[in-house]
Write a protein that holds these residues in place. Structure first.
Motif, short mmCIF file in Angstrom:
data_model
loop_
_atom_site.label_atom_id
_atom_site.label_comp_id
_atom_site.label_asym_id
_atom_site.label_seq_id
_atom_site.Cartn_x
_atom_site.Cartn_y
_atom_site.Cartn_z
N PHE A 554 0.87 -1.18 0.00
CA PHE A 554 0.00 0.00 0.00
C PHE A 554 0.90 1.23 0.00
CE2 PHE A 554 -1.83 3.54 2.28
CZ PHE A 554 -3.09 3.66 1.73
N GLY A 555 0.47 2.27 -0.69
CA GLY A 555 1.24 3.51 -0.69
C GLY A 555 0.35 4.69 -1.00
N PHE A 556 0.91 5.88 -0.88
CA PHE A 556 0.15 7.08 -1.21
C PHE A 556 1.06 8.14 -1.79
CE2 PHE A 556 1.38 7.56 3.22
CZ PHE A 556 1.80 8.88 3.32
N MET A 557 0.44 9.03 -2.57
CA MET A 557 1.12 10.12 -3.25
C MET A 557 0.34 11.40 -3.02
SD MET A 557 1.29 8.31 -6.99
CE MET A 557 0.99 6.56 -7.09
N SER A 558 0.97 12.52 -3.31
CA SER A 558 0.24 13.79 -3.35
C SER A 558 0.75 14.58 -4.55
CB SER A 558 0.46 14.59 -2.06
OG SER A 558 1.79 15.03 -1.95
N ARG A 559 -0.15 15.31 -5.16
CA ARG A 559 0.24 16.15 -6.30
C ARG A 559 -0.77 17.26 -6.48
NH1 ARG A 559 -0.18 12.02 -11.33
NH2 ARG A 559 0.85 10.66 -9.85
N ASP A 560 -0.38 18.27 -7.22
CA ASP A 560 -1.28 19.37 -7.54
C ASP A 560 -2.04 19.06 -8.82
OD1 ASP A 560 -0.50 20.80 -5.34
OD2 ASP A 560 1.11 21.86 -6.39
N LEU A 561 -3.19 19.70 -8.98
CA LEU A 561 -4.04 19.40 -10.14
C LEU A 561 -3.36 19.69 -11.46
CD1 LEU A 561 -7.47 20.76 -8.82
CD2 LEU A 561 -6.87 18.37 -9.26
N ASP A 562 -2.48 20.69 -11.50
CA ASP A 562 -1.86 21.06 -12.78
C ASP A 562 -0.62 20.25 -13.10
OD1 ASP A 562 -0.17 22.04 -10.88
OD2 ASP A 562 -0.24 24.14 -11.53
N MET A 564 -0.59 16.99 -13.84
CA MET A 564 -0.92 15.95 -14.81
C MET A 564 -0.21 14.64 -14.42
SD MET A 564 -2.84 18.01 -16.41
CE MET A 564 -3.40 17.00 -17.77
N GLY A 565 0.36 13.93 -15.42
CA GLY A 565 1.09 12.71 -15.12
C GLY A 565 0.23 11.47 -15.17
N LYS A 566 0.90 10.31 -15.20
CA LYS A 566 0.20 9.02 -15.20
C LYS A 566 -0.22 8.66 -13.78
CE LYS A 566 4.66 6.54 -15.35
NZ LYS A 566 5.53 7.71 -15.55
N PRO A 567 -1.05 7.64 -13.61
CA PRO A 567 -1.55 7.33 -12.26
C PRO A 567 -0.44 7.08 -11.24
CG PRO A 567 -2.89 6.22 -13.88
CD PRO A 567 -1.76 6.86 -14.64
N PHE A 568 0.60 6.36 -11.63
CA PHE A 568 1.71 6.10 -10.69
C PHE A 568 2.92 6.90 -11.13
CE2 PHE A 568 5.30 4.10 -8.74
CZ PHE A 568 4.83 3.62 -7.53
N GLU A 569 3.28 7.92 -10.36
CA GLU A 569 4.47 8.72 -10.61
C GLU A 569 5.42 8.55 -9.42
OE1 GLU A 569 5.55 10.18 -13.11
OE2 GLU A 569 3.86 10.63 -14.43
N PRO A 570 6.57 7.90 -9.64
CA PRO A 570 7.46 7.60 -8.52
C PRO A 570 7.87 8.81 -7.68
CG PRO A 570 8.14 6.41 -10.48
CD PRO A 570 7.06 7.34 -10.91
#
Length: 681
Positions: A554-562, A564-570
């Motif tokens: 299990f893991g989690f990420m955070s990103r801003d709306l702008d 973009m990127g694919k679902p899994f971004e290392p």
């Protein structure tokens, strides 16, 4: 393989013994590849790679290791190709699956799993990539530095000693690693405080026919035999003992024969295990009378009153003074029974504790302080968790303890911890670790994983968490879900395979087969979701459990709306944790939304669940209780360690101490994982 393990565990890269040459171009490529995964090579590592003639394979191994660390080795392909965009309405999607089956001439069915389109990804990984724009880098993205270490032999020995000398019990993955390193490392010159670790090292000595060490109880021998048989060194799970060679039997019986007779009372705690082990050791074939007595006690042919039994008898007779007197002879047990002694009105308890604390480990003292800080006010429920992280809940029927009595004992225990703190000239504590819990036991394997109760904060318009699993033998269906709660922990809804989206939360689609690995995601948009708390869970719907699959995380990420990127971004991965618990429902972490910030609180818990068909709708009520209890509980955090340091005067000529999540290039940082040793006497 050993080099990869060391990189993943320590973020130190063992040096290469390759020929010198010009590897500058490879060093630049290495740094660029690491940056794409959210890492960066330290200057020392770049200089080392730049001076190698054949650096390509060396650099490739470093990249492979960090990708494995954050779970980036597999292809994370969600069911909905454009996720998080264009996630359909649940019933609309189900009808599409039914219509697809009808168009193929199949008979109608009420079982979604019988529909060809349901649960099976309908596009390739490359097609999914083409549906997403490139990630736009952000200053908020994580950057973790990878450093150069010593030689491979030096790093093996260093990691071996770090694990062996740990002042807290190791997690299962680290115990396995310690057993592997025990065959390679030199175990002769350091103290091993945790008995389970002693058993692991002794198991390696037993196989190599070297003398056994540090055995002073009968349970030490039982742990050793369990470990040497490939069983559970913690003795929580039954072990099927193997057949031991004659020299091994003699060594084990000889160790038993040297244990003091007063320790035979411990046998009753694991009586059945002792009887099974006796069948393998043939004690009457050897002239060890006390070892023979051990198995006679296990068979109830002889009586040995246990220390714990004497204590229980005193409590049964309502003789709390006698109970306290007996416990005073076992300082660790006295501290573990403080709550019970307080409830029964034991006199002069603070004085007994003051006498006992110098002989008690720091992890027990920390556990007592955390426990007492939660006992002066009533709680709605008690949440129990075993060392295997299985959880259950019971009503709290205990009367709160008297604050004045608690304060007296807390002062004694804190004074002892202050005495144990090292001398220092200056203390610097990073803000991000203030709410991290001081570990008293091992945690799940992974990246960015913190002890249960630890809080971390991070920014980002979107919180994205994921589960990835790969089945071992049979078809396995895991379901990622999330319970949404308001500020009073009241149910606001959920997101799962039965509800693909709700109020700014989106599910990537149900994948029901993981023969080549499967991944599910949930996106939560901070400014759109109405819930205050988001509690992810992973349900075993069918197939293999968390401790049976080939891979589970299990893991989690955070990103801003702008971004973009694919679902899994290392580079956006904040943490990745393995899931290897015994239950059928995993609760890795919970999140709280406050303003522009997310707060995460690690849980590391597993519910028993059902053998088949676990769903979020069936366990949401217990999840509410666990979430509320986790946030209301007071933990022993780094903040409290900082306050203890403030009570100890600084020393001009002593070294400065900095406490942080990770080491820097100076190498002078004490990480949270190392706090146990910092507090040890």
């Amino acid at each position: 393989m050993v080099r990869t393990t060391i990189i993943k565990k320590t973020l130190r890269v063992p040096t290469s013994d390759g020929a010198p040459g010009d590897g500058a171009a490879v060093a630049r490529q290495l740094d660029a590849a690491l940056i794409r995964s959210g890492f960066k090579a330290g200057r020392d590592l770049l200089e080392h790679v730049g001076a190698l003639a054949d650096a390509e394979e060396f650099a490739a191994e470093v990249v492979r290791a960090v990708k494995e660390l954050i779970g980036a080795r597999g292809q994370h392909n969600p069911y909905f190709k454009e996720f998080p965009h264009n996630v359909p309405d649940t019933l609309t999607f189900w009808w599409e699956c039914v219509r697809d089956a009808l168009e193929q001439g199949l008979e109608p069915t009420n079982n979604l799993l019988d529909l060809p389109k349901y649960g099976r990804v309908q596009h390739s990984y490359e097609e999914m990539l083409r549906a997403h724009d490139e990630l736009i880098p952000s200053l908020k993205d994580r950057v973790t530095v990878v450093h150069l270490g010593g030689t491979l032999e030096e790093e093996v020995q260093r990691l071996f000693e770090e694990l062996a000398t740990s002042p807290i019990p190791l997690a299962e993955n680290d115990r396995m690693l310690l057993g592997e390193l025990a065959v390679l490392g030199d175990d002769g010159a350091f103290d091993v405080p945790v008995r389970e670790n002693r058993a692991i090292l002794n198991a390696a000595r037993l196989v190599a026919q070297r003398p056994l060490k540090d055995i002073d109880t009968v349970t030490d021998v039982l742990r050793l035999a369990a470990e040497a048989s490939g069983g559970d060194v913690t003795l929580e799970e039954p072990t099927r003992f193997r057949s031991f060679r004659r020299p091994e039997r003699r060594a084990l019986l000889g160790a038993l024969n040297e244990v003091a007779e007063s320790k035979l009372g411990d046998i009753g705690q694991h009586r059945e295990a002792w009887k099974r082990l006796g069948e393998r050791l043939h004690p009457h074939e050897h002239p060890f009378e006390r070892a023979q007595d051990v198995f006679a006690v296990a068979r109830r042919e002889k009586v040995a009153r246990s220390f714990a039994g004497q204590v229980e008898m005193a409590f049964v007779n309502n003789d709390v003074e006698r109970a306290a007197e007996i416990l005073s002879k076992a300082p660790g047990m006295l501290l573990r029974q403080v709550d019970r002694l307080l409830r029964n009105g034991a006199p002069n308890l603070a004085a007994l504790v003051e006498t006992a604390v110098p002989e008690v480990s720091s992890r027990v003292l920390i556990s007592v302080l955390e426990h007492l800080s939660n006992r002066t006010t009533p709680d709605t429920a008690r949440v129990f968790a075993t060392r295997a992280r299985r959880v259950w809940i019971a009503d709290d029927e205990r009367a709160p303890l008297d604050p004045a009595q608690v304060a007296a004992i807390v002062e004694v225990v804190e004074n002892e911890l202050v005495r144990r703190l090292p001398e220092y000239s200056e203390l610097v504590v990073d803000d991000e670790v203030l709410d991290v819990v001081v570990p008293v036991s091992g945690t799940e394997e992974g990246f960015g994983v913190l002890p249960r109760g630890s809080k971390l904060w991070f920014d980002g318009d979107v919180l994205r968490f994921f589960v990835h699993w790969r089945q071992h033998v049979k078809r396995t269906d895991y379901d990622l879900s999330a319970v949404l709660l308001d500020e009073n922990f009241q149910f606001q809804g959920h997101v799962s395979w039965t509800r693909l989206q709700q109020d700014g939360a989106f599910y990537s689609g149900d994948v029901t087969d993981a023969s080549d690995g499967a991944t599910e995601f949930i996106d939560v948009h901070r400014d759109a979701v109405n819930a205050r708390y988001v509690v992810p869970q992973v349900n075993v719907y069918s197939g293999e459990g968390f401790d049976e699959v080939a891979e589970s995380m299990f893991g989690f990420m955070s990103r801003d709306l702008d971004q973009m990127g694919k679902p899994f971004e290392p580079s956006t991965v904040r943490a990745r944790s393995s899931m290897r618990g015994k239950g059928k429902v995993a609760l890795p972490i919970m999140f709280e939304r406050e303003g522009d910030t997310w707060f995460g609180t690690w849980l590391h818990l597993y519910l028993r669940g059902s053998a088949w068909g676990n769903r979020v709708e069936e366990n949401r009520d217990i999840v509410k209780l666990i979430a509320a209890a986790a946030l209301r509980r007071k933990y022993f955090t780094v903040t409290r360690v900082r306050d203890l340091f403030a009570r100890k005067e600084s020393t001009k000529d002593a070294p400065a101490i900095r406490i942080a999540l990770a080491r820097d290039e100076s190498g002078s940082v004490t990480t949270v994982a190392e706090l146990g040793k910092l507090l040890s006497d």
